[in-house]
Design a protein around this motif. Structure first.
Motif, short mmCIF file in Angstrom:
data_model
loop_
_atom_site.label_atom_id
_atom_site.label_comp_id
_atom_site.label_asym_id
_atom_site.label_seq_id
_atom_site.Cartn_x
_atom_site.Cartn_y
_atom_site.Cartn_z
N LYS A 140 74.99 -48.14 -73.90
CA LYS A 140 74.78 -49.19 -74.91
C LYS A 140 75.78 -49.04 -76.04
O LYS A 140 76.37 -50.04 -76.51
CB LYS A 140 73.34 -49.13 -75.45
CG LYS A 140 73.03 -50.24 -76.45
CD LYS A 140 71.59 -50.18 -76.93
CE LYS A 140 71.30 -51.30 -77.92
NZ LYS A 140 69.90 -51.28 -78.40
N CYS A 189 71.14 -54.95 -81.35
CA CYS A 189 71.83 -55.35 -80.12
C CYS A 189 70.96 -55.07 -78.88
O CYS A 189 70.25 -54.07 -78.84
CB CYS A 189 73.16 -54.60 -79.98
SG CYS A 189 74.40 -55.06 -81.20
N LYS A 190 71.02 -55.96 -77.93
CA LYS A 190 70.28 -55.80 -76.69
C LYS A 190 71.26 -55.82 -75.51
O LYS A 190 72.23 -56.57 -75.51
CB LYS A 190 69.25 -56.93 -76.52
CG LYS A 190 68.30 -57.11 -77.70
CD LYS A 190 67.44 -55.88 -77.93
CE LYS A 190 66.52 -56.09 -79.14
NZ LYS A 190 65.76 -54.84 -79.46
N VAL A 191 70.96 -54.99 -74.50
CA VAL A 191 71.79 -54.95 -73.30
C VAL A 191 71.10 -55.76 -72.20
O VAL A 191 69.95 -55.47 -71.84
CB VAL A 191 72.00 -53.49 -72.81
CG1 VAL A 191 72.81 -53.48 -71.52
CG2 VAL A 191 72.71 -52.67 -73.89
N LYS A 192 71.78 -56.77 -71.69
CA LYS A 192 71.20 -57.59 -70.63
C LYS A 192 71.22 -56.86 -69.30
O LYS A 192 70.28 -56.95 -68.50
CB LYS A 192 71.96 -58.91 -70.52
CG LYS A 192 71.79 -59.83 -71.72
CD LYS A 192 72.54 -61.13 -71.52
CE LYS A 192 72.34 -62.07 -72.71
NZ LYS A 192 73.09 -63.35 -72.53
N LYS A 193 72.30 -56.13 -69.05
CA LYS A 193 72.43 -55.42 -67.78
C LYS A 193 73.34 -54.21 -67.95
O LYS A 193 74.40 -54.31 -68.57
CB LYS A 193 73.02 -56.35 -66.71
CG LYS A 193 73.09 -55.73 -65.32
CD LYS A 193 73.62 -56.73 -64.31
CE LYS A 193 73.67 -56.11 -62.92
NZ LYS A 193 74.21 -57.08 -61.90
N TYR A 194 72.90 -53.07 -67.45
CA TYR A 194 73.68 -51.85 -67.53
C TYR A 194 74.58 -51.72 -66.29
O TYR A 194 74.07 -51.60 -65.17
CB TYR A 194 72.77 -50.62 -67.62
CG TYR A 194 72.04 -50.50 -68.93
CD1 TYR A 194 72.59 -49.81 -70.00
CD2 TYR A 194 70.78 -51.07 -69.09
CE1 TYR A 194 71.91 -49.70 -71.20
CE2 TYR A 194 70.10 -50.97 -70.30
CZ TYR A 194 70.67 -50.27 -71.35
OH TYR A 194 70.00 -50.16 -72.54
N LYS A 250 71.56 -44.41 -70.77
CA LYS A 250 71.50 -45.81 -71.20
C LYS A 250 71.90 -45.95 -72.67
O LYS A 250 72.59 -46.90 -73.05
CB LYS A 250 70.11 -46.39 -70.97
CG LYS A 250 69.80 -46.70 -69.51
CD LYS A 250 68.43 -47.34 -69.34
CE LYS A 250 68.19 -47.73 -67.89
NZ LYS A 250 66.87 -48.37 -67.70
#
Length: 269
Positions: A198, A137-142, A194
Motif C-alpha cells: 500500500k 487511501c484505499k487499495v482496490k487490488k493488491y 499488504k
C-alpha cells in the motif's frame, strides 16, 4: 511496584489481531502519571521484573491523534524489564561527554544532540502526515507480484534485525508474540506485506501525478545508512544492495514523497 514508581518495559499492541507498529516498543513508564491510555499503567501495577502480561485497553477518542488507534480496543503484551531505582545524575561536563560519545566537549555534544533532535522532530512530523495519507487511501487490488516481493522484503528485514540482535529467527519472532517463524508467516506476514505494498502504491501514485523522482544521491544516502545498520549480516555493501534492491528503491521514493508532502503541509504549533 506501586504508583509513582518508574519502570522500563517492552510492549506490543495489536488491534483486531493486527500488530500496530505505533503501539510497539520499549520505554519508561511512570505508574500513575496518566501519560498512557487509561488502564495501561494500572495493568502494569504489581508486576515483577521479567514478568510478561497480556491485557486489553480501550484508547479514548482523540487520545493519540491517530485515527487508526483512537477509540479502538488494544490487545497489549507487556514484559517488565526492570523497576527503576533512584536516579543518579552525573555532571554534564567534558569528561562525561568523552565517556559516552565520540565528542570531546560539552559544546560539540550539545550541538550534535540539537541537530539530531531537530532531524527526528521533522521525521516524526512527516510520519504523522503520512499516516493520515495512508488512512485516507484505499487499495482496490493488491498486485500479486508486488505482494510476493513484499513478503520477501518484510521477512528479510526481520532476518536482518534478528542477526543484529544476535538471536535466532524463532526467538526474534517470539518477541513479537509468535511461537516461531512459521507462526509469524501465518498470522502477521500477509498484513505487513499488504501495508508495504500500500505504501509503495500510494507513493508511486503521488510521484507519478506530481512528477516526483529521487536522485542517485538520495538513493546512495539510503543505501549508506541501511548498510551501516546491517553490515554484520552481509559480505559487502554490494552484496547488501543486490539482495535488497527493491527495498532500497521503494524507500528512496518514499522519503522524497514524504518530504514533498511535508513541504506543503502547514504544521500547527
Amino acid at each position: 511496584e506501586q504508583e509513582g514508581d518508574m519502570v522500563y518495559a517492552d510492549y506490543e499492541g495489536s488491534i483486531g489481531g493486527k500488530r500496530m507498529d505505533s503501539l510497539c516498543g520499549s520505554d519508561y513508564v511512570e505508574l500513575g502519571s496518566g501519560a498512557w491510555a487509561p488502564g495501561f499503567e494500572d495493568a502494569i501495577m504489581g508486576m515483577q521484573s521479567g514478568q510478561t502480561k497480556k491485557f486489553k485497553v480501550t484508547v479514548p477518542e482523540d487520545f493519540y491523534g491517530d485515527k487508526s488507534v483512537d477509540g479502538k480496543e488494544v490487545d497489549y503484551k507487556v514484559t517488565l524489564k526492570y523497576i527503576c531505582g533512584e536516579s543518579i545524575i552525573p555532571e554534564y561536563n567534558d569528561e562525561f561527554v568523552q565517556s559516552i560519545s565520540n565528542y570531546d566537549t560539552v559544546k560539540e555534544h550539545t550541538a550534535h544532540l540539537k541537530k539530531k533532535l531537530e532531524k527526528e522532530n521533522e521525521e516524526d512530523k512527516l510520519e504523522f502526515v503520512w499516516s493520515d495519507v495512508m488512512y485516507d487511501c484505499k487499495v482496490k487490488k493488491y498486485p500479486k507480484t508486488l505482494l510476493a516481493s513484499a513478503r520477501k522484503e518484510v521477512l528479510q528485514g526481520y532476518y536482518d534485525m534478528a542477526d543484529m540482535t544476535g538471536v535466532s529467527r524463532d526467538e526474534f519472532f517470539q518477541s513479537f508474540g509468535c511461537e516461531n517463524e512459521e507462526d509469524f508467516k501465518e498470522t502477521q506476514l500477509e498484513d505487513l506485506a499488504k501495508d508495504t505494498v500500500k505504501e509503495i502504491l500510494v507513493a508511486e501514485a503521488i510521484a507519478q501525478k506530481e512528477n516526483i523522482k529521487y536522485t542517485k544521491e538520495d538513493y546512495d544516502d539510503i543505501l549508506k545508512d541501511e548498510y551501516e545498520n546491517n553490515s554484520d549480516s552481509y559480505k559487502s555493501r554490494e552484496d547488501y544492495e543486490k539482495q535488497n534492491k527493491n527495498y532500497l528503491e521503494h524507500t528512496a521514493l518514499l522519503v522524497v514523497v514524504k518530504d514533498w508532502i511535508g513541504e506543503r503541509t502547514d504544521f500547527q504549533k
